[in-house]
Design a protein around this motif. Structure first.
Motif, PDB file in Angstrom:
ATOM      1  N   HIS A   1      -9.512   4.236   4.366  1.00  0.00           N
ATOM      2  CA  HIS A   1      -8.406   5.107   3.963  1.00  0.00           C
ATOM      3  C   HIS A   1      -8.854   6.036   2.839  1.00  0.00           C
ATOM      4  O   HIS A   1      -8.386   7.165   2.717  1.00  0.00           O
ATOM      5  CB  HIS A   1      -7.212   4.251   3.517  1.00  0.00           C
ATOM      6  CG  HIS A   1      -5.920   4.986   3.452  1.00  0.00           C
ATOM      7  ND1 HIS A   1      -4.727   4.379   3.143  1.00  0.00           N
ATOM      8  CD2 HIS A   1      -5.611   6.280   3.674  1.00  0.00           C
ATOM      9  CE1 HIS A   1      -3.753   5.263   3.159  1.00  0.00           C
ATOM     10  NE2 HIS A   1      -4.264   6.432   3.470  1.00  0.00           N
TER      11      HIS A   1
ATOM     12  N   GLU B   1       0.801  -1.225   0.000  1.00  0.00           N
ATOM     13  CA  GLU B   1       0.000   0.000   0.000  1.00  0.00           C
ATOM     14  C   GLU B   1       0.833   1.274   0.000  1.00  0.00           C
ATOM     15  O   GLU B   1       0.506   2.250  -0.668  1.00  0.00           O
ATOM     16  CB  GLU B   1      -0.944   0.014   1.200  1.00  0.00           C
ATOM     17  CG  GLU B   1      -1.867   1.217   1.167  1.00  0.00           C
ATOM     18  CD  GLU B   1      -2.665   1.395   2.433  1.00  0.00           C
ATOM     19  OE1 GLU B   1      -3.406   2.371   2.485  1.00  0.00           O
ATOM     20  OE2 GLU B   1      -2.550   0.581   3.353  1.00  0.00           O
TER      21      GLU B   1
ATOM     22  N   GLU C   1      -4.668  -2.549   9.119  1.00  0.00           N
ATOM     23  CA  GLU C   1      -4.427  -3.090   7.779  1.00  0.00           C
ATOM     24  C   GLU C   1      -5.029  -4.488   7.672  1.00  0.00           C
ATOM     25  O   GLU C   1      -4.890  -5.304   8.581  1.00  0.00           O
ATOM     26  CB  GLU C   1      -2.926  -3.165   7.496  1.00  0.00           C
ATOM     27  CG  GLU C   1      -2.249  -1.831   7.280  1.00  0.00           C
ATOM     28  CD  GLU C   1      -2.495  -1.250   5.897  1.00  0.00           C
ATOM     29  OE1 GLU C   1      -3.080  -1.973   5.050  1.00  0.00           O
ATOM     30  OE2 GLU C   1      -2.105  -0.098   5.672  1.00  0.00           O
TER      31      GLU C   1
ATOM     32  N   HIS D   1      -7.783  -0.092   6.325  1.00  0.00           N
ATOM     33  CA  HIS D   1      -6.897  -0.177   5.158  1.00  0.00           C
ATOM     34  C   HIS D   1      -6.892  -1.598   4.602  1.00  0.00           C
ATOM     35  O   HIS D   1      -7.298  -2.544   5.275  1.00  0.00           O
ATOM     36  CB  HIS D   1      -5.441   0.111   5.558  1.00  0.00           C
ATOM     37  CG  HIS D   1      -5.176   1.417   6.194  1.00  0.00           C
ATOM     38  ND1 HIS D   1      -4.598   2.472   5.525  1.00  0.00           N
ATOM     39  CD2 HIS D   1      -5.362   1.849   7.473  1.00  0.00           C
ATOM     40  CE1 HIS D   1      -4.434   3.493   6.358  1.00  0.00           C
ATOM     41  NE2 HIS D   1      -4.897   3.139   7.543  1.00  0.00           N
TER      42      HIS D   1
END
Length: 636
Positions: free
Chosen positions: A384, A93, A342, A284
């Motif tokens: 995000h 990412e 994440e 995320h």
């Protein structure tokens, strides 16, 4: 600005908890081809049908995803894995982007990540196919063969572990082994969720239109069987996680790596929430594999996030304690007031998110939201892709994960967010975006190659048009496209779309279409994709033709101590014009967190100003306005 009465403030907070959906009526159980496929496979391989259905639900919610692999290289309703074929290792990412979002420091551009190494657990397709007497290709592409192969694999595990077991509860160890987890906690969590699903029952229509029912069964799982797997004990080592969630502490690197004052990483020490309230949780996806992601968190020259969640079994690693500030959102104001999570996966290029990961994530977010008093709504549980760029030049570089295929409706259901009955939307007030994800097949492009149509699949996002017509142009976003180039249907072009759970002020209504205020324009979409909501909105004070919009809520210059450099208060290229209304997301205190390398965590304390800001839902991303520039009024 007159003070808001306490009763209104309470009503506003309640309005922010309005539902993503009303309680849908339960579907009438029927027999479908898919239901018969589960029954036939269970009978063929001697697996209790409840166990087969429960495992499949925990992997895929019984979906097929049109034969595309999950982010953990799993195929079909049984999530049988084939890393070599899926080839899901790509960039990560944060490659080539500065996730700190702090323009007072030199820009940090991490180097591309090394390629990940596939784990042995990602290769079950071939074994399952052999056990079922079919081919790996059939297992990947044919739901019936996938279910047969999954049943054959489960049966083989049971024969290895407990061949004499004759009750449903005696399949506990086989179910835990099916997760592919290598630690006790993750295997236990997966098996527990499967058996709770069996106990509670489930009915849903799959992504290819098949109605499947798992009738409730008061089975008692033989949890003592877990010891028979001889897995590695799960050691939390002080990780901040709820009970009944496999979670380990894998600390992020914090060290100096050069002579400069900013040559340290990969996060900042602090003392939250004593020094700053934690207001946001940012969702995320990694855009990389689990193995690669865990390597990067150990690099002090890289960036950081608080938690990572594994796709195949929902295992959680914590890297940055909540008291400290991770570099994850590309906006320093949001970073200093948030926790970043994440999820192993890719927003578009490859895959779907497993139910095991959704459930682990929801457990974690419920725990964090309760601990830090974070409202369970889309103004505070952000993707995000909802985080604003700090100033105009940074807007085009902001990230777009977890993307249009993250199921916000299902996620908020798992979070246990407050629910209210769905009501049709009128020609006034405000609304909550709520498409039917299963049938909302938006024709995005660019999932694999620019301009190429993405695979057909349901989406949690809705496209906005400039007129009440599907043939009318998309809205323009002068921040995302400063040169005036038109919006596109590219999967990463978020300038003319809204997502499930986001709330907007209604601007107009024509027949089956509704318009909302969005980026200073009227954005039109089908009214069927929203439900009525109530709450508060902001509009410019009388006499103001327009007011500026900000990407961060920084304090006034006089708030900084002597010798400190005040951070500039820079408006976005957007404005909020008279006659327009935007949904109020809460009061945002004026704060800036100066930073310095400080292993003790005692020096990094925020500058707090007297200015007040309001968070608003301005476009796809949230923004901020000065409270002195606007009126806060009920959405009428």
């Amino acid at each position: 600005m007159p003070r808001i009465p306490a009763v209104m403030a309470t009503a506003a907070s309640v309005a922010l908890l309005l539902p993503l959906a009303g309680t849908a009526p339960a579907a009438t159980p029927q027999t479908s081809d898919r239901q018969q496929q589960y029954a036939a496979a269970a009978a063929e391989f001697g697996v209790p049908a409840q166990v087969l259905l429960g495992v499949s639900y925990m992997e895929s919610q019984w979906n097929t995803y049109a034969g595309t692999p999950s982010v953990a290289a799993g195929y079909g309703p049984m999530h049988l894995t084939d890393f070599a074929t899926a080839d899901t290792v790509k960039s990560t990412e944060f490659d080539q982007s500065d996730a700190r979002g702090d323009d007072s420091r030199p820009t940090l551009h991490p180097a591309p990540a090394p390629a990940g190494v596939p784990a042995a657990a990602l290769q079950t397709v071939q074994q399952a196919a052999q056990l079922a007497g079919t081919t790996a290709a059939a297992v990947r592409s044919d739901p019936a063969q996938n279910i047969r192969a999954g049943a054959a694999l489960l049966s083989s595990y049971q024969k290895q572990l407990h061949p004499q077991g004759d009750s449903i509860g005696d399949w506990y160890a086989a179910v835990a082994k099916y997760s592919g987890a290598t630690d006790e906690g993750s295997a236990r969590d997966f098996a527990d969720e499967v058996f709770e699903t069996i106990q509670q029952g489930e009915t849903r229509t799959t992504d290819d239109g098949q109605l499947v029912t798992l009738s409730p069964d008061a089975v008692q799982a033989n949890t003592g069987q877990l010891a028979d797997l001889h897995l590695t004990p799960t050691s939390s080592n002080g990780a901040e996680c709820p009970a009944r969630l496999a979670c380990e502490l894998d600390p992020a690197a914090y060290a100096q790596y050069g002579p400069g004052p900013d040559d340290y990483g990969n996060h900042d020490t602090s003392d939250r929430p004593a020094t700053q309230k934690i207001d946001y949780i940012v969702i995320h996806d990694t855009e990389g594999s689990w193995d690669t992601t865990l390597k990067l968190i150990q690099d002090p020259t890289y960036v950081s996030w608080n938690y990572t969640i594994r796709s195949q079994d929902g295992h959680v690693d914590q890297h940055v304690l909540a008291k400290d500030v991770a570099w994850h959102a590309g906006n320093w104001y949001i970073n200093s007031r948030s926790i970043g999570i994440e999820h192993e996966g890719f927003l578009a290029q490859s895959g779907w998110y497993t139910e095991a990961m959704y459930r682990s994530s929801a457990k974690l977010v419920r725990y964090l939201a309760a601990k830090y008093q974070i409202p369970l709504n889309r103004q505070h549980i952000l993707g995000h892709d909802n985080v604003p760029g700090i100033t105009g030049p940074y807007i085009p570089g902001q990230h777009t994960d977890p993307g249009p295929y993250w199921d916000w409706d299902h996620y908020f259901d798992l979070l246990g967010a407050p629910r209210f009955p769905s009501l049709p939307i009128p020609a006034f007030g405000m609304l909550t975006v709520r498409p039917d994800m299963a049938s909302n097949n938006v024709p995005f492009t660019g999932c694999t190659t620019a301009g190429t149509p993405c695979p057909a699949r349901g989406s949690s996002e809705v496209i906005l048009h400039s007129q009440p017509s599907d043939d009318s142009p998309l809205l323009g976003d002068i921040g995302l496209h400063p040169g005036g180039t038109p919006q596109t249907m590219d999967v990463n072009d978020v300038g003319s779309r809204v997502a499930t759970g986001q709330q907007y002020a209604i601007a107009d209504r024509q027949g089956d279409w509704v318009a909302i205020w969005y980026l200073g324009q009227k954005g039109w979409f089908h009214a069927r994709d929203a439900v009525f909501a109530a709450g508060f909105v902001v509009t410019p004070k009388d006499g103001k033709a327009s007011v500026p919009v900000y990407g961060r809520a920084y304090p006034e210059a006089s708030a900084y101590p002597v010798g400190a450099t005040p951070q500039p208060i820079v408006p976005q290229p957007y404005t909020l014009s008279a006659g327009q209304f935007y949904v109020f997301g809460g009061v945002a205190p004026a704060e800036y967190l100066p930073t310095v390398y400080d292993p003790t965590g005692t020096k990094n304390k925020p500058v707090v100003g007297k200015l007040r800001y309001y968070e608003i839902q301005y476009g796809h991303r949230v923004e901020f306005v000065n409270a002195d520039d606007v009126r806060l009024v009920p959405a009428l």
